[in-house]
Structure formats: C-alpha cells, structure tokens
Write an enzyme that holds these catalytic residues in place. Structure first.
Site, PDB file in Angstrom:
ATOM      1  NE  ARG A  16     -11.206  -5.091  -1.361  1.00 36.63           N
ATOM      2  CZ  ARG A  16      -8.879  -5.258  -0.843  1.00 36.63           C
ATOM      3  NH1 ARG A  16      -8.859  -5.041  -0.354  1.00 36.63           N
ATOM      4  NH2 ARG A  16      -9.011  -6.669  -1.731  1.00 36.63           N
ATOM      5  CB  ALA A  42      -2.806 -12.244   2.659  1.00 32.35           C
ATOM      6  CE1 TYR A  50      -5.096  -3.561  -1.025  1.00 33.81           C
ATOM      7  CE2 TYR A  50      -4.702  -4.554  -3.102  1.00 33.81           C
ATOM      8  CZ  TYR A  50      -5.629  -4.619  -1.627  1.00 33.81           C
ATOM      9  OH  TYR A  50      -5.704  -5.708  -0.967  1.00 33.81           O
ATOM     10  CD  GLU A 104      -6.334  -6.087  11.989  1.00 34.61           C
ATOM     11  OE1 GLU A 104      -6.184  -6.791  10.571  1.00 34.61           O
ATOM     12  OE2 GLU A 104      -6.955  -6.387  13.025  1.00 34.61           O
ATOM     13  NE  ARG A 109      -2.013  -7.142  -4.524  1.00 40.69           N
ATOM     14  CZ  ARG A 109      -2.166  -6.519  -3.081  1.00 40.69           C
ATOM     15  NH1 ARG A 109      -1.931  -6.146  -2.048  1.00 40.69           N
ATOM     16  NH2 ARG A 109      -3.567  -8.435  -2.640  1.00 40.69           N
ATOM     17  N   PRO A 128       2.528  -9.190   2.900  1.00 42.73           N
ATOM     18  CG  PRO A 128       1.691 -11.038   2.245  1.00 42.73           C
ATOM     19  CD  PRO A 128       2.204 -10.253   3.668  1.00 42.73           C
ATOM     20  CG  ASN A 129       1.224  -9.138  -3.158  1.00 41.99           C
ATOM     21  OD1 ASN A 129       2.238  -9.773  -3.411  1.00 41.99           O
ATOM     22  ND2 ASN A 129       0.327 -10.269  -2.407  1.00 41.99           N
ATOM     23  CG  HIS A 158      -6.598  -3.955   6.724  1.00 43.50           C
ATOM     24  ND1 HIS A 158      -6.099  -5.057   6.372  1.00 43.50           N
ATOM     25  CD2 HIS A 158      -6.808  -4.494   8.723  1.00 43.50           C
ATOM     26  CE1 HIS A 158      -5.893  -6.201   7.539  1.00 43.50           C
ATOM     27  NE2 HIS A 158      -6.658  -5.634   8.443  1.00 43.50           N
ATOM     28  CG  ASN A 190      -1.558  -3.870   6.052  1.00 48.25           C
ATOM     29  OD1 ASN A 190      -1.880  -4.304   5.903  1.00 48.25           O
ATOM     30  ND2 ASN A 190      -1.424  -2.807   5.066  1.00 48.25           N
TER      31      ASN A 190
END
Length: 146
Positions: free
Chosen positions: A108, A78, A24, A99, A19, A11-12, A101, A75
């Site tokens: 974070r 969330a 990012y 995985e 964003r 998502p996003n 990111h 990725n």
C-alpha cells in the site's frame, strides 16, 4: 483453562464490512470475533476480543494483557504507524505478540509500510482479510505450545 488470548483492534475497525470493502473485505468485526473464538477454542484457549478508536484505551488493554493474557493479537490499524505509546506498552509484555492486518501494508502507500508495532511484535500476519486474525490466533497458540 489457560489464560485467554487477547485480540485487540484499533481505530475504524468497528466499521469493518462497510469501510472500504475493496481493501478490508465485507466481513464485519463480529464475523472476525467468531473466527477468532472458533480457532482459539480449537486450540484450548478463550478469547478476549475488544476494539477501540481511542489510543489510551488500547494502551490500557495492552497493559492489562501483561498479567491477564496468554498472548496478544493486535491490529493497531492507523495507530501502528503513529503510536509510540502503544509501542512502549507492548515492550513491557513478556507474552507472544502477533501484529495483524487485514490488508498487506507493504503493498500500500509508503507511510503504511512500516509500523512501530513491528518493533515489539513476535510476528506479523497480514494480507488475508478477516482470515489474518484467525491465522494470528493460530500463530499465538502455536507459540504458546512450544
């Protein structure tokens, strides 16, 4: 040609480039796709590149990867912190799972420091912006070459 490497984004990430660019980066998801395709091609693989804001769609694609992919780069965004459904789908795979990111979740907020995806991943690449995807594709291809 061998089966492709699936590259899935959660998502996003469709808003990548606009964003929170301070976190990012400024590269778009199309830029990321081009990086992945070039790196995979150099290693003799094609790419199936997809993004969804919907958890069930991601689960469907992970299940599809069981038979149609050589490896999976994911990725989860969330959903990595919340989705047991994605973890359960990943646990059914016998292919390498990387995985990925853009940011470094360990640097974070506390809730981002652990993911369910890591419990099923072969490895994790994070913190390199859009290059994280490229490095993840390289890692997947390297595992496949073993």
């Amino acid at each position: 040609m061998p089966k492709p490497i699936y590259v899935l984004s959660g998502p996003n990430l469709n808003l990548l480039g606009t964003r929170e660019p301070e976190i990012y980066g400024h590269q778009t998801l199309d830029d990321v796709r081009a990086l992945c395709e070039a790196r995979a091609k150099a290693r003799g693989y094609g790419v199936v590149f997809r993004q969804s804001n919907h958890e069930g769609q991601l689960v469907d694609w992970i299940q599809e990867a069981r038979t149609d992919a050589a490896a999976l780069v994911l990725n989860p965004a969330a959903y990595g912190h919340t989705s047991i459904a994605i973890l359960d789908a990943l646990k059914m795979l016998s292919i390498p799972v990387i995985e990925c990111h853009l940011s470094n979740p360990a640097a974070r907020e506390a809730f981002r420091r652990e993911t369910y995806v890591s419990l099923a991943a072969t490895g994790v690449v994070s913190g390199f912006g859009a290059a994280s995807y490229e490095l993840a594709v390289e890692a997947a291809a390297g595992l496949l070459a073993r």
